[in-house]
Write an enzyme that holds these catalytic residues in place. Structure first.
Site, PDB file in Angstrom:
ATOM      1  N   GLY A   1      14.035  64.553  67.500  1.00 46.94           N
ATOM      2  CA  GLY A   1      13.787  63.708  66.342  1.00 46.94           C
ATOM      3  C   GLY A   1      14.153  64.313  65.005  1.00 46.94           C
ATOM      4  O   GLY A   1      13.531  63.992  63.992  1.00 46.94           O
ATOM      5  N   SER A   2      15.176  65.168  64.950  1.00 46.94           N
ATOM      6  CA  SER A   2      15.552  65.775  63.668  1.00 46.94           C
ATOM      7  C   SER A   2      16.067  64.717  62.692  1.00 46.94           C
ATOM      8  O   SER A   2      15.767  64.775  61.488  1.00 46.94           O
ATOM      9  CB  SER A   2      16.597  66.878  63.872  1.00 46.94           C
ATOM     10  N   ASN A   3      16.823  63.749  63.173  1.00 46.71           N
ATOM     11  CA  ASN A   3      17.282  62.669  62.294  1.00 46.71           C
ATOM     12  C   ASN A   3      16.115  61.787  61.859  1.00 46.71           C
ATOM     13  O   ASN A   3      16.058  61.318  60.718  1.00 46.71           O
ATOM     14  CB  ASN A   3      18.348  61.825  62.992  1.00 46.71           C
TER      15      ASN A   3
ATOM     16  N   MET B   1      19.504  58.365  73.823  1.00 45.84           N
ATOM     17  CA  MET B   1      20.496  58.777  74.813  1.00 45.84           C
ATOM     18  C   MET B   1      20.754  57.753  75.920  1.00 45.84           C
ATOM     19  O   MET B   1      21.246  58.110  76.978  1.00 45.84           O
ATOM     20  CB  MET B   1      20.082  60.115  75.420  1.00 45.84           C
TER      21      MET B   1
ATOM     22  N   ILE C   1      22.314  50.774  74.859  1.00 44.61           N
ATOM     23  CA  ILE C   1      21.484  49.591  74.714  1.00 44.61           C
ATOM     24  C   ILE C   1      22.196  48.401  75.340  1.00 44.61           C
ATOM     25  O   ILE C   1      23.422  48.367  75.447  1.00 44.61           O
ATOM     26  CB  ILE C   1      21.139  49.323  73.237  1.00 44.61           C
TER      27      ILE C   1
ATOM     28  N   ASN D   1      24.104  53.795  64.728  1.00 43.39           N
ATOM     29  CA  ASN D   1      23.977  54.937  65.627  1.00 43.39           C
ATOM     30  C   ASN D   1      24.678  56.137  65.020  1.00 43.39           C
ATOM     31  O   ASN D   1      25.630  55.987  64.234  1.00 43.39           O
ATOM     32  CB  ASN D   1      24.593  54.603  66.988  1.00 43.39           C
ATOM     33  N   THR D   2      24.235  57.313  65.390  1.00 39.27           N
ATOM     34  CA  THR D   2      24.890  58.553  64.990  1.00 39.27           C
ATOM     35  C   THR D   2      25.701  59.096  66.163  1.00 39.27           C
ATOM     36  O   THR D   2      25.364  58.878  67.324  1.00 39.27           O
ATOM     37  CB  THR D   2      23.864  59.612  64.568  1.00 39.27           C
ATOM     38  N   HIS D   3      26.764  59.817  65.844  1.00 36.52           N
ATOM     39  CA  HIS D   3      27.567  60.453  66.903  1.00 36.52           C
ATOM     40  C   HIS D   3      28.109  61.779  66.377  1.00 36.52           C
ATOM     41  O   HIS D   3      28.666  61.823  65.272  1.00 36.52           O
ATOM     42  CB  HIS D   3      28.728  59.549  67.325  1.00 36.52           C
TER      43      HIS D   3
ATOM     44  N   SER E   1      29.721  60.930  62.794  1.00 37.11           N
ATOM     45  CA  SER E   1      30.018  59.553  62.414  1.00 37.11           C
ATOM     46  C   SER E   1      28.739  58.728  62.476  1.00 37.11           C
ATOM     47  O   SER E   1      27.892  58.950  63.340  1.00 37.11           O
ATOM     48  CB  SER E   1      31.051  58.928  63.365  1.00 37.11           C
TER      49      SER E   1
ATOM     50  N   GLY F   1      30.414  48.396  73.214  1.00 36.52           N
ATOM     51  CA  GLY F   1      31.168  49.495  73.791  1.00 36.52           C
ATOM     52  C   GLY F   1      30.459  50.828  73.639  1.00 36.52           C
ATOM     53  O   GLY F   1      29.338  50.914  73.136  1.00 36.52           O
TER      54      GLY F   1
ATOM     55  N   ASP G   1      30.453  53.942  71.651  1.00 34.83           N
ATOM     56  CA  ASP G   1      30.909  54.551  70.400  1.00 34.83           C
ATOM     57  C   ASP G   1      32.173  53.886  69.867  1.00 34.83           C
ATOM     58  O   ASP G   1      33.054  54.551  69.312  1.00 34.83           O
ATOM     59  CB  ASP G   1      31.126  56.065  70.582  1.00 34.83           C
TER      60      ASP G   1
END
Length: 207
Positions: A31-33, A108, A111, A125-127, A154, A161, A163
């Site tokens: 949970g750092s973000n 992870m 969805i 979302n983060t990537h 990103s 899809g 990412d």
């Protein structure tokens, strides 16, 4: 999928204060973000508030939410008869908090249609890579394996899809000769956290 786009929606003013837009955060790990979002939400001028944190497992990051008095919930895949039922349960859990924005912050699992149909165009979302390069679950490892000198992170609008959604923001991170997957990922996280906060603020701010 819903035809919505990511747009800023504003609340009403009362006593000179702008109503903050509700955000639900989905996590799977430390949970750092999420912690970065919660810190940002404490600022007086922050346009959003985290109203719930939902995980797919007993994620350590849930403690950030509990410490802040924010409702938490775990929606485990194993507790549902199939993926479709889990997708629906996850969508229902999110919808119960009426968010204007859903943030996948280290979530992870892919969805499913239920959440996309309910919140299409309002999920980010983060990537840990510069998409479209190195999509998937191992973006940091893949960047190292390919020998690139620059990678990064990103923030994207989620679609059906892997990412492949619209890129909302990116930041570059140098790959050092001595980097391991762990050291590189930590430096990417340090850039990713303020970038995510900036995107969420922008999407929830007054026009």
């Amino acid at each position: 999928m819903g035809g919505h786009r990511l747009i800023a929606r504003t609340g009403s003013d009362y006593a000179g204060t702008v109503t903050r837009l509700p955000v639900v955060v989905l996590i799977s790990g430390t949970g750092s973000n999420l912690a970065a979002l919660l810190t940002a939400a404490r600022a007086a001028d922050c346009p959003f508030t985290v109203v719930a944190v939902i995980a797919d497992r007993d994620a350590a990051g849930l403690e950030h939410a509990r410490a802040a008095g924010i409702p938490t919930q775990i929606v485990r895949l194993a507790e549902h008869p199939d993926r479709s039922r889990w997708d629906t349960a996850l969508a229902d859990a999110v919808a119960a908090h009426h968010p204007q924005l859903v943030v996948l912050a280290g979530f992870m699992k892919l969805i499913g249609p239920a959440l996309l149909e309910a919140f299409g165009g309002r999920i980010v979302n983060t990537h840990p890579a510069l998409l479209p390069s190195f999509p998937g679950a191992h973006g940091v490892r893949d960047a190292l394996a390919h020998g690139v000198k620059v990678t990064g992170c990103s923030i994207i609008e989620v679609d059906a899809g892997v990412d492949t959604g619209r890129i909302l923001a990116q930041a570059a991170v140098e790959v050092r000769d001595e980097d391991t997957e762990a050291t590189l990922h930590e430096r990417i996280k340090a850039v990713e956290q303020p970038l995510l906060v900036d995107v969420v603020r922008r999407l929830t701010a007054r026009p």
